[in-house]
Design a protein around this motif. Sequence first.
Motif, mmCIF file in Angstrom:
data_model
loop_
_atom_site.group_PDB
_atom_site.id
_atom_site.type_symbol
_atom_site.label_atom_id
_atom_site.label_comp_id
_atom_site.label_asym_id
_atom_site.label_seq_id
_atom_site.Cartn_x
_atom_site.Cartn_y
_atom_site.Cartn_z
ATOM 1 N N ALA B 2 1.096 9.560 -7.657
ATOM 2 C CA ALA B 2 0.737 10.420 -6.527
ATOM 3 C C ALA B 2 -0.016 9.615 -5.471
ATOM 4 C CB ALA B 2 -0.139 11.579 -6.994
ATOM 5 N N THR B 3 0.288 9.894 -4.242
ATOM 6 C CA THR B 3 -0.348 9.180 -3.159
ATOM 7 C C THR B 3 -1.163 10.152 -2.331
ATOM 8 O OG1 THR B 3 1.596 7.797 -3.082
ATOM 9 C CG2 THR B 3 0.087 7.656 -1.238
ATOM 10 N N PRO B 4 -2.433 10.257 -2.606
ATOM 11 C CA PRO B 4 -3.268 11.221 -1.895
ATOM 12 C C PRO B 4 -3.305 10.870 -0.424
ATOM 13 C CG PRO B 4 -4.604 9.638 -3.074
ATOM 14 C CD PRO B 4 -3.189 9.372 -3.452
ATOM 15 N N THR B 63 2.533 -6.054 -5.944
ATOM 16 C CA THR B 63 1.415 -5.105 -5.857
ATOM 17 C C THR B 63 1.730 -3.990 -4.874
ATOM 18 O OG1 THR B 63 -0.112 -6.889 -6.333
ATOM 19 C CG2 THR B 63 -1.039 -4.879 -5.389
ATOM 20 N N LEU B 64 2.293 -4.387 -3.737
ATOM 21 C CA LEU B 64 2.717 -3.372 -2.770
ATOM 22 C C LEU B 64 3.616 -2.349 -3.467
ATOM 23 C CD1 LEU B 64 3.206 -2.088 -0.042
ATOM 24 C CD2 LEU B 64 4.778 -3.944 0.514
ATOM 25 N N TYR B 65 4.548 -2.834 -4.264
ATOM 26 C CA TYR B 65 5.460 -1.925 -4.940
ATOM 27 C C TYR B 65 4.768 -1.130 -6.047
ATOM 28 C CZ TYR B 65 9.773 -2.929 -2.544
ATOM 29 O OH TYR B 65 10.752 -2.998 -1.599
ATOM 30 N N ARG B 66 3.665 -1.648 -6.551
ATOM 31 C CA ARG B 66 2.925 -0.844 -7.520
ATOM 32 C C ARG B 66 2.270 0.343 -6.814
ATOM 33 N NH1 ARG B 66 0.447 -1.928 -12.223
ATOM 34 N NH2 ARG B 66 0.806 -4.153 -11.993
ATOM 35 N N TYR B 67 1.766 0.103 -5.625
ATOM 36 C CA TYR B 67 1.088 1.181 -4.886
ATOM 37 C C TYR B 67 2.083 2.170 -4.298
ATOM 38 C CZ TYR B 67 -3.541 -0.936 -5.198
ATOM 39 O OH TYR B 67 -4.743 -1.416 -5.653
ATOM 40 N N PHE B 68 3.157 1.644 -3.750
ATOM 41 C CA PHE B 68 4.173 2.512 -3.131
ATOM 42 C C PHE B 68 5.543 2.076 -3.633
ATOM 43 C CE2 PHE B 68 0.571 2.171 -0.257
ATOM 44 C CZ PHE B 68 0.264 3.499 -0.025
ATOM 45 N N PRO B 69 6.186 2.892 -4.436
ATOM 46 C CA PRO B 69 7.384 2.431 -5.138
ATOM 47 C C PRO B 69 8.604 2.193 -4.257
ATOM 48 C CG PRO B 69 6.741 4.640 -5.842
ATOM 49 C CD PRO B 69 5.730 4.206 -4.846
ATOM 50 N N SER B 70 8.532 2.518 -2.997
ATOM 51 C CA SER B 70 9.650 2.179 -2.110
ATOM 52 C C SER B 70 9.153 2.217 -0.665
ATOM 53 C CB SER B 70 10.815 3.149 -2.276
ATOM 54 O OG SER B 70 10.547 4.346 -1.586
ATOM 55 N N LYS B 71 9.952 1.691 0.204
ATOM 56 C CA LYS B 71 9.647 1.711 1.636
ATOM 57 C C LYS B 71 9.489 3.144 2.125
ATOM 58 C CE LYS B 71 11.688 0.224 6.039
ATOM 59 N NZ LYS B 71 12.499 -0.826 6.691
ATOM 60 N N VAL B 72 10.339 4.037 1.601
ATOM 61 C CA VAL B 72 10.262 5.430 2.037
ATOM 62 C C VAL B 72 8.956 6.074 1.567
ATOM 63 C CG1 VAL B 72 11.319 7.698 1.787
ATOM 64 C CG2 VAL B 72 12.742 5.704 2.224
ATOM 65 N N HIS B 73 8.569 5.824 0.311
ATOM 66 C CA HIS B 73 7.274 6.321 -0.160
ATOM 67 C C HIS B 73 6.167 5.851 0.775
ATOM 68 C CE1 HIS B 73 9.398 6.945 -4.000
ATOM 69 N NE2 HIS B 73 8.397 7.726 -4.348
ATOM 70 N N LEU B 74 6.242 4.569 1.101
ATOM 71 C CA LEU B 74 5.206 3.983 1.947
ATOM 72 C C LEU B 74 5.127 4.699 3.295
ATOM 73 C CD1 LEU B 74 3.189 1.805 2.699
ATOM 74 C CD2 LEU B 74 5.090 0.251 3.152
ATOM 75 N N MET B 130 13.530 11.759 6.586
ATOM 76 C CA MET B 130 14.923 12.154 6.416
ATOM 77 C C MET B 130 15.600 11.345 5.323
ATOM 78 S SD MET B 130 15.404 14.592 8.476
ATOM 79 C CE MET B 130 13.709 15.151 8.493
ATOM 80 N N ALA B 131 15.134 10.142 5.110
ATOM 81 C CA ALA B 131 15.759 9.289 4.107
ATOM 82 C C ALA B 131 15.245 9.594 2.710
ATOM 83 C CB ALA B 131 15.505 7.814 4.447
ATOM 84 N N ALA B 132 14.225 10.443 2.632
ATOM 85 C CA ALA B 132 13.580 10.684 1.338
ATOM 86 C C ALA B 132 14.534 11.356 0.365
ATOM 87 C CB ALA B 132 12.352 11.547 1.545
ATOM 88 N N ASP B 133 14.640 10.819 -0.822
ATOM 89 C CA ASP B 133 15.426 11.468 -1.863
ATOM 90 C C ASP B 133 14.477 12.142 -2.861
ATOM 91 O OD1 ASP B 133 14.312 9.528 -3.357
ATOM 92 O OD2 ASP B 133 16.176 8.505 -3.870
ATOM 93 N N ALA B 134 15.036 12.561 -3.998
ATOM 94 C CA ALA B 134 14.237 13.354 -4.935
ATOM 95 C C ALA B 134 13.017 12.591 -5.458
ATOM 96 C CB ALA B 134 15.117 13.809 -6.095
ATOM 97 N N THR B 135 13.075 11.268 -5.501
ATOM 98 C CA THR B 135 11.936 10.530 -6.052
ATOM 99 C C THR B 135 10.708 10.607 -5.140
ATOM 100 O OG1 THR B 135 12.453 8.405 -4.992
ATOM 101 C CG2 THR B 135 13.551 8.878 -7.086
ATOM 102 N N VAL B 136 10.900 11.059 -3.913
ATOM 103 C CA VAL B 136 9.789 11.125 -2.965
ATOM 104 C C VAL B 136 9.399 12.574 -2.723
ATOM 105 C CG1 VAL B 136 8.933 9.942 -0.906
ATOM 106 C CG2 VAL B 136 11.150 9.331 -1.819
#
Lengths: 207, 207
Positions: B2-4, B63-74, B130-136
């Motif tokens: 979760a990304t508060p 580490t970036l990917y640990r915090y945000f699992p994808s560019k879209v999450h970020l 708009m690019a967000a899929d179910a993982t986001v």
Amino acid sequence: MATPAGAPSNELSASLATEPETSAQRARRARIIQATLALASRGGYEAVQMREVAERSEVALGTLYRYFPSKVHLLVSAMAHELERMRLRLQRKAIPGETRQERVSYVLERSTHSLQRDPNLTEALVRAMMAADATVAEEVTGVRNQMADLIIQAMRNGRPATAEDVAYAGILQDVWFARQIAWLGGRVSSEEIWDDIEQAIALVLRD
Amino acid sequence: MATPAGAPSNELSASLATEPETSAQRARRARIIQATLALASRGGYEAVQMREVAERSEVALGTLYRYFPSKVHLLVSAMAHELERMRLRLQRKAIPGETRQERVSYVLERSTHSLQRDPNLTEALVRAMMAADATVAEEVTGVRNQMADLIIQAMRNGRPATAEDVAYAGILQDVWFARQIAWLGGRVSSEEIWDDIEQAIALVLRD
DNA sequence: GCGGATACTAGAACACGTTCTCATCCCGAG
DNA sequence: CTCGGGATGAGAACGTGTTCTAGTATCCGC
């Protein structure tokens, strides 16, 4: 650059001029679209891989890119192709319904269900529409005009459309696309989507 | 995972539980978001490159990917961050306007203009939504709730919200996002966008 | 303070969209 | 029919999102 997608249905559909093609070229284009739809139907957006599309349509990768300058162009063109089929199917008989709400509901429900019967395909097509940038504006406008035609035809049931009608069709289309996104974003079920769309129709078209 | 994104403003905002973080971790997260916003502001979606974000925030790519699992999450998290700033800014004084149309127009116009003052940033954030899929889904829901809060607050002006209000806010939000897409798809100007949105407000909130 | 777990770093490696190169084919002008 | 130029084929090459590996640092319970 223009990617013709089928005959325009009325004054809204931009009739993209189709530059002359040999029959071999028409056949290539058709094979490419078919391969695209097949792959999309099987695995959605990510399954439509350019190398795979090229291979299946028996066309070199470079040729694929000559016909469709990007994956998004390709998928938006495929959507235009599908919408055209749907329009022809709907045109065969009169749209049922006494009020414009009923008729618009009918058309959008038919379209939505017809698409969601193949969720992977829908995902691929809708995602492409949303990913389209300015370089795909022409194709996207074509698709939007096709959808607007569908809606306006249902609203007006033959009578001429007013500027207001066009605006309403635009709003309904926005909601339709946004709800599809919500659905493929895994945030709502397909039933909820449909409820939301019907609610929007009732709201926008109330008298 | 979760990304508060900030404190929730009312019952709609899902309060994503923030697992405990050391201050170094909070600082890393903040640096990452700042780097993301800076890059997005400079060159839009494509300019936000994961290697570049990692470098600027002085964090390894892994580490970036640990915090945000994808560019879209970020980018969706960055949008939550921006919306939270906007909410705080709006909250400082009462929303002007006699009718709910006026108040909602005010809030959406403020938000829209505040975003479009930085078109590259807007492009990056909206494109990510708009690019967000179910993982986001979780992050996207957070953003949608923040926007719904904004709209509902304007509609109700302090009074409790009804289920109908929530539905209206959803529709307006759909139109808002769809018009942003149309804008970044190069199909309409930012003035036209705003006209369309105002028209939708008038239509949905007419008495 | 110590030891083990967890987080972090640096960088290689991989996947897929896209571009490029160059050889070959095909089609229409003459 | 022949020629010239555009279209196509085959495949290498590149960029960027994402994953993986191996080594190092940091934190926490004892």
